[in-house]
Design a protein around this motif. Structure first.
Motif, PDB file in Angstrom:
ATOM      1  N   TYR A  32       0.568  -1.093  -0.001  1.00  0.00           N
ATOM      2  CA  TYR A  32      -0.503  -0.228  -0.245  1.00  0.00           C
ATOM      3  C   TYR A  32       1.382   1.265   0.206  1.00  0.00           C
ATOM      4  CZ  TYR A  32      -4.084   3.045   0.940  1.00  0.00           C
ATOM      5  OH  TYR A  32      -4.892   3.844   0.636  1.00  0.00           O
ATOM      6  N   VAL A  36       1.177   4.771  -2.792  1.00  0.00           N
ATOM      7  CA  VAL A  36       0.913   5.895  -2.371  1.00  0.00           C
ATOM      8  C   VAL A  36       2.180   6.166  -3.031  1.00  0.00           C
ATOM      9  CG1 VAL A  36       1.161   7.505  -0.834  1.00  0.00           C
ATOM     10  CG2 VAL A  36      -0.598   5.312  -0.593  1.00  0.00           C
ATOM     11  N   GLU A  39       1.563   7.094  -7.031  1.00  0.00           N
ATOM     12  CA  GLU A  39       1.097   7.718  -7.048  1.00  0.00           C
ATOM     13  C   GLU A  39       1.940   9.476  -6.647  1.00  0.00           C
ATOM     14  OE1 GLU A  39      -3.280   8.628  -7.834  1.00  0.00           O
ATOM     15  OE2 GLU A  39      -2.309   6.922  -7.072  1.00  0.00           O
ATOM     16  N   SER A 171     -11.966   6.841  -4.091  1.00  0.00           N
ATOM     17  CA  SER A 171     -10.704   8.178  -3.573  1.00  0.00           C
ATOM     18  C   SER A 171      -9.795   7.039  -3.953  1.00  0.00           C
ATOM     19  CB  SER A 171     -10.221   8.119  -2.730  1.00  0.00           C
ATOM     20  OG  SER A 171     -10.835   6.897  -1.599  1.00  0.00           O
ATOM     21  N   LYS A 172      -8.884   7.941  -4.581  1.00  0.00           N
ATOM     22  CA  LYS A 172      -7.469   7.157  -4.893  1.00  0.00           C
ATOM     23  C   LYS A 172      -7.214   5.959  -3.496  1.00  0.00           C
ATOM     24  CE  LYS A 172      -4.846  10.840  -3.327  1.00  0.00           C
ATOM     25  NZ  LYS A 172      -3.835  12.298  -3.844  1.00  0.00           N
ATOM     26  N   TRP A 173      -7.144   5.969  -2.536  1.00  0.00           N
ATOM     27  CA  TRP A 173      -6.892   5.267  -1.171  1.00  0.00           C
ATOM     28  C   TRP A 173      -7.896   4.220  -1.818  1.00  0.00           C
ATOM     29  CZ3 TRP A 173      -3.158   8.602   0.013  1.00  0.00           C
ATOM     30  CH2 TRP A 173      -3.257   9.592  -0.292  1.00  0.00           C
ATOM     31  N   TRP A 177      -5.753   0.330  -2.503  1.00  0.00           N
ATOM     32  CA  TRP A 177      -6.153  -0.269  -1.585  1.00  0.00           C
ATOM     33  C   TRP A 177      -6.311  -2.097  -2.267  1.00  0.00           C
ATOM     34  CZ3 TRP A 177      -5.065  -3.808   2.606  1.00  0.00           C
ATOM     35  CH2 TRP A 177      -5.895  -4.249   2.227  1.00  0.00           C
TER      36      TRP A 177
END
Length: 305
Positions: A32, A36, A39, A171-173, A177
């Protein structure tokens, strides 16, 4: 009262449970975190920093490995991120070799247990061999032994389930995931298969036997210790104290050095995980580098000290 065999079985079972939880959490968290980073850090920037076209990239990769507190298995998700960012092959290999061997935990424990001189020797060997091996593998064209799917991002949808493009995208989060979970499911058989084998070997291999076959009286103690180290999955927090205990049982310091490099640099679990990324010639090359480093360091240490 439990028999000796029962004790060994429960020790293996406890190790399996502990490693299953620990490595699952580590793999998911690091994957994860890498998602990030991807990103926010463009692949072109990673390519420029970790380029194999100049010597600086190799040194940066080695020091990146030295500051990341990864064990041999938790290095894999970070390596996947580098593969997908198209970083230089040679520098990626330097990171793969250096990260579990030079992480801050193992260096700190080395200094406390064996002193500064031994620690500097270990650091120099691990750093130097990692850089040289990465450079040689690049020049020998081993990049062709990376599986094509290793470069591919797992497919995920950017909408919530059943949205069909009408609802607001997730969302990008959440997207990161989903990508992380999709990746994890692919390596799950490799991960738990490796943990099971490593735990059985760990539980049923008494330290007394290791100390006996790798004693100072055995001229082949160093290569034996290096080979014994690889099937074991022992975290840095445990391998150094274990090695200190083996010294008190008669194991030579050169053999201890080989055992530490073998167990920290390549575990059976890591090798099985690497099968999801590399073809067999690359796996063999990886093991050859770790074994050569372990044996060379063991004999050199015995000669110098």
């Amino acid at each position: 009262m439990m028999t000796f065999t029962q004790e060994m079985f429960f020790e293996a079972l406890n190790m399996f449970g502990f490693l299953s939880v620990e490595l699952t959490l580590l793999y998911l968290l690091i994957s994860y975190f890498v998602g990030v980073l991807q990103e926010y850090i463009p692949p072109t920037k990673i390519q420029n920093i970790l380029s194999s076209k100049n010597g600086k990239g190799y040194i940066i990769a080695a020091f990146l490995g030295a500051i990341t507190p990864f064990c041999s298995c938790s290095t894999i998700p970070f390596l996947k991120g580098l593969l997908r960012a198209k970083a230089g092959f040679g520098t990626m290999m330097v990171f793969l070799f250096a990260s579990p061997l030079l992480n801050p935990v193992i260096i700190g424990l080395f200094a406390v247990t064996f002193g500064l001189q031994v620690t500097m020797f270990y650091f120099s060997i691990a750093m130097g061999v990692s850089v040289i091996a990465g450079y040689l593998l690049e020049k020998l064209g081993f990049e062709k032994y990376i599986k094509a799917q290793a470069y591919i991002e797992p497919e995920t949808t950017s909408c919530s389930p059943g949205c069909k493009g009408k609802e607001k995208p997730v969302s990008k989060w959440v997207r990161i995931w989903r990508s992380t979970w999709s990746d994890f499911k692919k390596v799950l058989p490799y991960l738990f298969g490796g943990i099971a084998l490593g735990s059985m070997i760990y539980g049923f291999m008494p330290t007394e036997l290791v100390a006996q076959v790798a004693s100072e009286n055995n001229p082949f103690a160093v290569p034996v210790a290096a080979v014994i180290g690889i099937p074991l999955y022992i975290r840095a927090e445990a391998v150094i104290p274990l090695s200190a205990a083996l010294v008190t049982k008669g194991m030579g310091l050169g053999a201890v050095m080989a055992l530490i490099i073998g167990s920290a640099g390549a575990s059976l679990t890591e090798v099985i995980l690497l099968k999801s990324l590399f073809k067999n010639p690359m796996i063999i090359a990886f093991l050859a580098v770790i074994l050569s480093m372990a044996i060379g360091a063991g004999y050199l240490y015995s000669y110098l000290f």
